[in-house]
Design a protein around this motif. Structure first.
Motif, PDB file in Angstrom:
ATOM      1  N   ALA A   1      50.235  41.997  46.140  1.00 58.74           N
ATOM      2  CA  ALA A   1      48.940  42.348  45.549  1.00 58.74           C
ATOM      3  C   ALA A   1      49.067  42.646  44.065  1.00 58.74           C
ATOM      4  CB  ALA A   1      48.349  43.555  46.281  1.00 58.74           C
ATOM      5  N   CYS A   2      50.039  43.472  43.704  1.00 56.96           N
ATOM      6  CA  CYS A   2      50.213  43.851  42.297  1.00 56.96           C
ATOM      7  C   CYS A   2      50.691  42.675  41.458  1.00 56.96           C
ATOM      8  CB  CYS A   2      51.193  45.020  42.185  1.00 56.96           C
ATOM      9  SG  CYS A   2      50.561  46.552  42.885  1.00 56.96           S
ATOM     10  N   ALA A   3      51.503  41.793  42.047  1.00 56.79           N
ATOM     11  CA  ALA A   3      51.966  40.604  41.320  1.00 56.79           C
ATOM     12  C   ALA A   3      50.789  39.684  41.007  1.00 56.79           C
ATOM     13  CB  ALA A   3      53.013  39.862  42.141  1.00 56.79           C
ATOM     14  N   CYS A   4      49.894  39.485  41.976  1.00 52.92           N
ATOM     15  CA  CYS A   4      48.716  38.643  41.748  1.00 52.92           C
ATOM     16  C   CYS A   4      47.829  39.229  40.654  1.00 52.92           C
ATOM     17  CB  CYS A   4      47.912  38.510  43.043  1.00 52.92           C
ATOM     18  SG  CYS A   4      48.674  37.479  44.305  1.00 52.92           S
ATOM     19  N   MET A   5      47.688  40.546  40.660  1.00 48.59           N
ATOM     20  CA  MET A   5      46.825  41.200  39.677  1.00 48.59           C
ATOM     21  C   MET A   5      47.478  41.292  38.307  1.00 48.59           C
ATOM     22  SD  MET A   5      44.052  42.108  41.456  1.00 48.59           S
ATOM     23  CE  MET A   5      43.283  43.573  40.809  1.00 48.59           C
ATOM     24  N   SER A   6      48.783  41.056  38.251  1.00 48.60           N
ATOM     25  CA  SER A   6      49.502  41.091  36.976  1.00 48.60           C
ATOM     26  C   SER A   6      49.663  39.700  36.387  1.00 48.60           C
ATOM     27  CB  SER A   6      50.884  41.739  37.165  1.00 48.60           C
ATOM     28  OG  SER A   6      50.775  43.076  37.614  1.00 48.60           O
ATOM     29  N   VAL A   7      50.089  38.735  37.217  1.00 50.11           N
ATOM     30  CA  VAL A   7      50.294  37.370  36.736  1.00 50.11           C
ATOM     31  C   VAL A   7      48.972  36.755  36.295  1.00 50.11           C
ATOM     32  CG1 VAL A   7      51.008  35.048  37.400  1.00 50.11           C
ATOM     33  CG2 VAL A   7      52.355  37.029  38.142  1.00 50.11           C
ATOM     34  N   PHE A   8      47.912  36.966  37.100  1.00 49.93           N
ATOM     35  CA  PHE A   8      46.593  36.434  36.766  1.00 49.93           C
ATOM     36  C   PHE A   8      45.714  37.551  36.212  1.00 49.93           C
ATOM     37  CE2 PHE A   8      48.217  33.629  40.153  1.00 49.93           C
ATOM     38  CZ  PHE A   8      48.216  32.436  39.449  1.00 49.93           C
ATOM     39  N   HIS A   9      46.170  38.130  35.136  1.00 50.78           N
ATOM     40  CA  HIS A   9      45.448  39.226  34.488  1.00 50.78           C
ATOM     41  C   HIS A   9      44.081  38.723  34.001  1.00 50.78           C
ATOM     42  CE1 HIS A   9      44.524  42.368  31.530  1.00 50.78           C
ATOM     43  NE2 HIS A   9      45.398  43.124  32.175  1.00 50.78           N
ATOM     44  N   PRO A  10      43.014  39.507  34.181  1.00 50.15           N
ATOM     45  CA  PRO A  10      41.681  39.047  33.749  1.00 50.15           C
ATOM     46  C   PRO A  10      41.584  38.786  32.253  1.00 50.15           C
ATOM     47  CG  PRO A  10      41.659  41.379  34.326  1.00 50.15           C
ATOM     48  CD  PRO A  10      42.956  40.830  34.818  1.00 50.15           C
ATOM     49  N   GLY A  11      42.465  39.396  31.473  1.00 47.18           N
ATOM     50  CA  GLY A  11      42.445  39.148  30.037  1.00 47.18           C
ATOM     51  C   GLY A  11      42.710  37.702  29.688  1.00 47.18           C
ATOM     52  N   TYR A  12      43.480  36.983  30.528  1.00 46.14           N
ATOM     53  CA  TYR A  12      43.764  35.576  30.279  1.00 46.14           C
ATOM     54  C   TYR A  12      42.516  34.718  30.440  1.00 46.14           C
ATOM     55  CZ  TYR A  12      48.569  37.157  31.226  1.00 46.14           C
ATOM     56  OH  TYR A  12      49.766  37.825  31.221  1.00 46.14           O
ATOM     57  N   SER A  13      41.671  35.086  31.410  1.00 48.87           N
ATOM     58  CA  SER A  13      40.497  34.283  31.726  1.00 48.87           C
ATOM     59  C   SER A  13      39.242  34.731  30.991  1.00 48.87           C
ATOM     60  CB  SER A  13      40.217  34.337  33.237  1.00 48.87           C
ATOM     61  OG  SER A  13      41.329  33.904  33.973  1.00 48.87           O
TER      62      SER A  13
END
Length: 313
Positions: free
Chosen positions: A269-281
């Protein structure tokens, strides 16, 4: 005629014990936590925490930063407590550190999920949602706070109850179960509402605005949110089942189950929320999506939907 002494119920009375002076069955947890396994999880959470701090500051996603860094930091502290229990499973302070931190940590991660989904609704169209975007965050974060208080209070009561206070100890366990069960209900309700929103979107053919930073990043962000929600949901169900029999139950003392259904689920869960950080999108859009201009955008969206539906029979 000799008699064999019965081991005491795990409590703060066992704190003076060590592995050299007391049998493991008397410990707060009746196994020695794996050193490599728990160290591995701790080592994974540390870079995630640093990544959250870096990205949160860079992209100014302050609410997301607060929720994610708080949750991951609690995971780090919790696994630090388990490492201390490896050296001495009778260490009461380490037991409290592990129990409370790993129990309440996921509530912070779910808060970040709720905050993100409110913005996803604004991007795709608020008119398709049964609940206004900001209301999602308010409702479910309030549920998170209630769950957090129940879990923390129940953990404190259970862990500090004396050997002779079985009633108080069971009361604490029941309070923790109530907090975890409430989290399961809240997450389940959230997942149903998310599914309903996606279904309503598919029923309406419309132009969907895309984030400026690329379609693959946005899709990764959405998939990451879905995976994180599902894994935390699985983890919460496991913790309810784990505590249902009390700290002395077989499931509560099954480290393999714990490492998979608690540790691995939270790492994913934390990896998904870190790798695909909303700041990128959502570069530059994090604050704007909940600003007064976003409310104006919601109104425009409602008007467009009404116009598109007016020509339908």
């Amino acid at each position: 005629m000799s008699t064999t002494s019965q081991p005491p119920t795990p409590s703060i009375i066992t704190a003076p014990c060590t592995l050299q002076t007391c049998p493991l069955d008397w410990a707060l947890i009746r196994y020695i936590p794996s050193l490599p396994g728990n160290a591995f999880y701790l080592a994974l959470f540390v870079p995630m925490f640093l990544a959250q701090v870096f990205c949160g500051i860079r992209y100014r996603t302050w609410s997301y930063l607060a929720a994610m860094s708080g949750g991951i930091l609690l995971e780090i502290i919790g696994y630090g407590g388990r490492l201390m229990l490896h050296s001495n499973p009778f260490n009461f302070s380490a037991f409290l550190q592990y129990l409370i931190c790993l129990t309440i940590g996921p509530a912070f991660i779910t808060a970040a999920i709720y905050i993100c989904f409110a913005r996803v609704i604004v991007v795709y169209g608020a008119s398709m949602s049964r609940i206004r975007p900001k209301t999602y965050a308010r409702i479910f974060i309030t549920c998170d706070l209630i769950c957090l208080v129940l879990q923390a209070a129940g953990g404190a009561i259970t862990a500090t109850a004396g050997q002779e206070q079985d009633g108080l100890r069971h009361t604490g366990i029941n309070i923790m179960i109530a907090g975890l069960a409430s989290q399961v209900v809240a997450l389940g309700s959230f997942m149903i509402l998310c599914g309903d929103y996606v279904w309503r979107l598919k029923l309406h053919v419309r132009v969907v605005p895309q984030p400026v930073d690329g379609d693959w990043k946005w899709k990764g962000f959405l998939i990451g949110l879905a995976i994180a929600t599902l894994t935390i949901f699985i983890r919460s169900i496991f913790r309810v089942a784990e505590l249902n029999g009390g700290f002395s139950s077989d499931l509560a003392n099954d480290e393999v189950a714990f490492m998979i259904l608690e540790g691995a689920m939270m790492v994913i869960a934390c990896a998904c929320m870190s790798v695909f950080h909303p700041g990128y999108s959502l570069v530059g859009d994090w604050k704007e999506l909940v600003s007064p201009s976003a409310k104006s955008r919601e109104c425009d969206d409602l008007v467009l939907t009404a116009i598109s539906n007016s020509g339908k029979p």
